[in-house]
Design a protein around this motif. Structure first.
Motif, PDB file in Angstrom:
ATOM      1  N   GLN A 254       0.821  -1.206   0.000  1.00 52.75           N
ATOM      2  CA  GLN A 254       0.000   0.000   0.000  1.00 52.75           C
ATOM      3  C   GLN A 254       0.860   1.263   0.000  1.00 52.75           C
ATOM      4  O   GLN A 254       0.573   2.220  -0.711  1.00 52.75           O
ATOM      5  CB  GLN A 254      -0.928  -0.018   1.221  1.00 52.75           C
TER       6      GLN A 254
ATOM      7  N   VAL B 296       2.285   2.159  -3.467  1.00 56.68           N
ATOM      8  CA  VAL B 296       1.334   2.839  -4.344  1.00 56.68           C
ATOM      9  C   VAL B 296       1.034   4.244  -3.859  1.00 56.68           C
ATOM     10  O   VAL B 296       1.020   5.206  -4.641  1.00 56.68           O
ATOM     11  CB  VAL B 296       0.033   2.006  -4.450  1.00 56.68           C
ATOM     12  N   GLN B 297       0.821   4.400  -2.572  1.00 56.48           N
ATOM     13  CA  GLN B 297       0.410   5.700  -2.035  1.00 56.48           C
ATOM     14  C   GLN B 297       1.482   6.777  -2.182  1.00 56.48           C
ATOM     15  O   GLN B 297       1.156   7.954  -2.355  1.00 56.48           O
ATOM     16  CB  GLN B 297       0.018   5.547  -0.563  1.00 56.48           C
TER      17      GLN B 297
ATOM     18  N   ALA C  39       1.304   9.258  -5.212  1.00 59.74           N
ATOM     19  CA  ALA C  39       0.203  10.216  -5.371  1.00 59.74           C
ATOM     20  C   ALA C  39       0.746  11.601  -5.708  1.00 59.74           C
ATOM     21  O   ALA C  39       1.659  12.103  -5.065  1.00 59.74           O
ATOM     22  CB  ALA C  39      -0.632  10.274  -4.099  1.00 59.74           C
TER      23      ALA C  39
ATOM     24  N   LYS D 194      -3.610   3.833 -13.500  1.00 55.41           N
ATOM     25  CA  LYS D 194      -3.750   2.780 -12.497  1.00 55.41           C
ATOM     26  C   LYS D 194      -2.581   1.812 -12.605  1.00 55.41           C
ATOM     27  O   LYS D 194      -2.070   1.551 -13.690  1.00 55.41           O
ATOM     28  CB  LYS D 194      -5.066   2.027 -12.688  1.00 55.41           C
TER      29      LYS D 194
ATOM     30  N   LEU E  92      -5.229  -3.213  -2.150  1.00 51.76           N
ATOM     31  CA  LEU E  92      -5.362  -2.071  -3.055  1.00 51.76           C
ATOM     32  C   LEU E  92      -6.769  -1.485  -2.991  1.00 51.76           C
ATOM     33  O   LEU E  92      -6.950  -0.267  -3.068  1.00 51.76           O
ATOM     34  CB  LEU E  92      -5.009  -2.489  -4.480  1.00 51.76           C
ATOM     35  N   HIS E  93      -7.768  -2.343  -2.866  1.00 44.80           N
ATOM     36  CA  HIS E  93      -9.156  -1.869  -2.729  1.00 44.80           C
ATOM     37  C   HIS E  93      -9.320  -1.049  -1.454  1.00 44.80           C
ATOM     38  O   HIS E  93     -10.022  -0.025  -1.445  1.00 44.80           O
ATOM     39  CB  HIS E  93     -10.111  -3.064  -2.722  1.00 44.80           C
TER      40      HIS E  93
ATOM     41  N   ILE F 114      -7.264   0.926   0.028  1.00 41.62           N
ATOM     42  CA  ILE F 114      -6.746   2.297  -0.100  1.00 41.62           C
ATOM     43  C   ILE F 114      -7.346   3.003  -1.313  1.00 41.62           C
ATOM     44  O   ILE F 114      -6.844   4.052  -1.737  1.00 41.62           O
ATOM     45  CB  ILE F 114      -5.210   2.307  -0.175  1.00 41.62           C
ATOM     46  N   ASP F 115      -8.410   2.433  -1.875  1.00 37.90           N
ATOM     47  CA  ASP F 115      -9.125   3.036  -3.003  1.00 37.90           C
ATOM     48  C   ASP F 115      -8.202   3.272  -4.191  1.00 37.90           C
ATOM     49  O   ASP F 115      -8.250   4.316  -4.838  1.00 37.90           O
ATOM     50  CB  ASP F 115      -9.785   4.352  -2.576  1.00 37.90           C
ATOM     51  N   CYS F 116      -7.368   2.277  -4.480  1.00 39.90           N
ATOM     52  CA  CYS F 116      -6.464   2.363  -5.632  1.00 39.90           C
ATOM     53  C   CYS F 116      -6.414   1.014  -6.328  1.00 39.90           C
ATOM     54  O   CYS F 116      -5.382   0.329  -6.312  1.00 39.90           O
ATOM     55  CB  CYS F 116      -5.074   2.803  -5.186  1.00 39.90           C
TER      56      CYS F 116
ATOM     57  N   ALA G 232      -6.047  -1.931  -9.039  1.00 37.13           N
ATOM     58  CA  ALA G 232      -5.106  -2.099 -10.147  1.00 37.13           C
ATOM     59  C   ALA G 232      -5.839  -2.143 -11.476  1.00 37.13           C
ATOM     60  O   ALA G 232      -6.984  -2.582 -11.559  1.00 37.13           O
ATOM     61  CB  ALA G 232      -4.301  -3.390  -9.956  1.00 37.13           C
TER      62      ALA G 232
END
Length: 493
Positions: free
Chosen positions: A38, A41-42, A45, A52, A69-70, A72-74, A76
């Motif tokens: 997480q 990916v974060q 930002a 994506k 990933l879901h 943190i609302d991101c 793939a």
């Protein structure tokens, strides 16, 4: 467009007992409250033009990767499932091919999912600085500015500064109007790669550090999808052919792309460094000084953690008396330490590690013993994640075991039966919809039901809060492989 390619295929156990073969470090919250995947990916930002992510992972980790990933609302763009590990070069090849399926040719930002980077802003600046070079066809790697003579990393030797005359350092200093030290340490400077070098001995590492020309090899890359595939075609055509076939024969499975097992297994194993970067004439390195650490051991976690006045890094329910320079981690139970110095103590529900901090690399010997004895502690935690929720072993003896089962709202287990065990379910929180043979009924808190051996059954959570129940299994064989699935929402056989 910039597409992050997140490599989450590793199954290392160097951080045992927290990391397990089926629950590796990138899926754990080792430094902060979010997992390393997480955080990877974060921290991107704010990068301009970012799409994506594409994720490449072990098929055993797929549901945990998707769920994290879901959370943190991101989500793939695609999650590519490797049936077997083939190192980073094939993993990035299938990601590049997937990224180009709609006729696009994006920039790919290749990032391992298990690194710590303290200064995300510096990382983003380095990526932004590299994008114009990558647009022109350069294959960029990010070299970590070393702060000590490290023998555990490979190194990259920087050559000429890109865009400047190929002259001596004195002439380059005059032409580029900067000092030689600034040339080698500024985050926005790019150099041609002179060579990749293997992990050195201490004397060699000290020499590398003194020259200012060497950087740690981070395993992070930036290039156009088409340029990577062109160079792979040139230097490893058999690998690319296998990757093409594995993707062409791949099957869509819910949110996942299952690479063809036979084609991908035939693919040669190699890293990006060996397959492409060491051979291409277009390799460039951008220095990066952003608090990077690959967290390859418990001592590395001690280095990146927040310490108290005595140098102790403490996580969880920990009490200490006269301890110094220790890493102590509690996952649940209280851990108390008295008089310890330079030690690592890690507690989990089913294992405790105590090690001298300068010997933590030897945890691999413990893991080898566990595997030799076919013990489950090498593979899984007592709490096991599933796409519908989780289960946790509470007690086990001959012919019985007890589990705590948690089912997410709206989720359901497969319609299944067992040949060797019966089950008794007691609801302790939430509401359960039960299928038992031809019956379908609802149970609420403090109600229970019995599932005889050989009877088809299913457990569902129709509510809006997690369903928690206690399962008591009894029978002659209690292994997880005693299951026959008739219907499964998640496509498992």
């Amino acid at each position: 467009m910039l597409i992050p390619v997140i490599l989450s295929g590793g199954a290392g156990t160097r951080l045992w007992p927290l990391s397990r073969e089926l629950y590796p470090k990138q899926l754990l919250p080792l430094v902060n409250d979010t997992t390393m995947l997480q955080e990877t990916v974060q921290r991107l930002a704010g990068l301009a033009g970012m799409g994506k992510p594409l994720v490449v992972c072990n098929e055993h980790h797929r549901f945990m990767v998707a769920e994290q990933l879901h959370t943190i609302d991101c989500p793939a763009a695609s999650i590519l499932l490797e049936p077997v590990g083939r190192n980073t070069a094939p993993a990035v090849a299938v990601a590049a091919l997937q990224a180009m399926t709609n006729g696009d040719d994006p920039l790919l930002l290749v990032l391992p999912a298990d690194h710590v980077i303290r200064d995300g802003e510096v990382l983003r600046e380095a990526i932004a600085a590299g994008m114009p070079l990558a647009e022109t066809g350069q294959l960029i790697t990010f070299g970590i500015v070393p702060d000590k003579p490290e023998t555990g990393y490979g190194y990259i030797r920087a050559g000429e500064r890109l865009g400047c005359s190929r002259q001596s350092s004195v002439v380059r200093r005059q032409l580029c109007e900067t000092t030689d030290h600034e040339l080698r340490t500024t985050d926005t400077t790019a150099f041609a790669v002179a060579e990749f070098v293997e992990k050195p001995d201490l004397a060699t590492a000290e020499r590398y550090l003194s020259t200012g020309d060497y950087y740690w090899n981070s395993g992070m890359f930036l290039f156009r999808a088409s340029r990577y595939l062109e160079e792979l075609e040139k230097f490893a055509p058999e690998m690319l052919a296998c990757c093409r076939q594995a993707l062409e024969l791949a099957e869509q499975d819910l949110d996942f792309i299952r690479l063809d097992a036979e084609a991908f297994a035939a693919c040669p194993k190699d890293s990006i460094d060996y397959a492409v970067m060491e051979k291409t004439a277009a390799a460039a390195v951008i220095p990066l000084d952003a608090g990077w650490n690959d967290v390859g051991s418990w001592s590395a976690l001690w280095e990146v953690g927040t310490s108290d006045a005595d140098g102790n890094v403490l996580r969880g329910d920990v009490l200490i008396e006269d301890a110094r320079d220790c890493y102590i981690h509690s996952s649940g139970r209280m851990v108390a330490a008295v008089g310890l110095k330079d030690h690592v103590v890690v507690e989990t529900a089913d294992a405790v590690l105590v090690a001298a901090r300068d010997r933590v690399q030897d945890v691999k010997g413990i893991v080898a013993q566990l595997k030799a004895q076919s013990r489950g502690e090498a593979l899984l935690h007592r709490r096991v994640n599933r796409p519908w929720g989780s289960y946790e072993g509470i007690d086990q003896a001959e012919r019985y075991q007890v589990k705590r089962i948690t089912v997410k709202p709206g989720a359901s287990l497969s319609l299944q039966m067992h040949h060797h065990r019966a089950e008794h379910w007691i609801v302790v929180r939430g509401t359960a919809r039960i299928t038992k043979g031809e019956e379908v009924f609802t149970l609420s808190e403090n109600q229970s039901t019995y599932i005889p051996l050989g009877v088809t059954h299913r457990l569902e959570n129709p509510g809006i809060i997690p369903l928690e129940l206690i399962e008591v299994q009894s029978g002659s064989y209690l292994g997880e492989d005693d299951i026959v699935r008739f219907e499964d929402t998640y496509g498992r056989g």
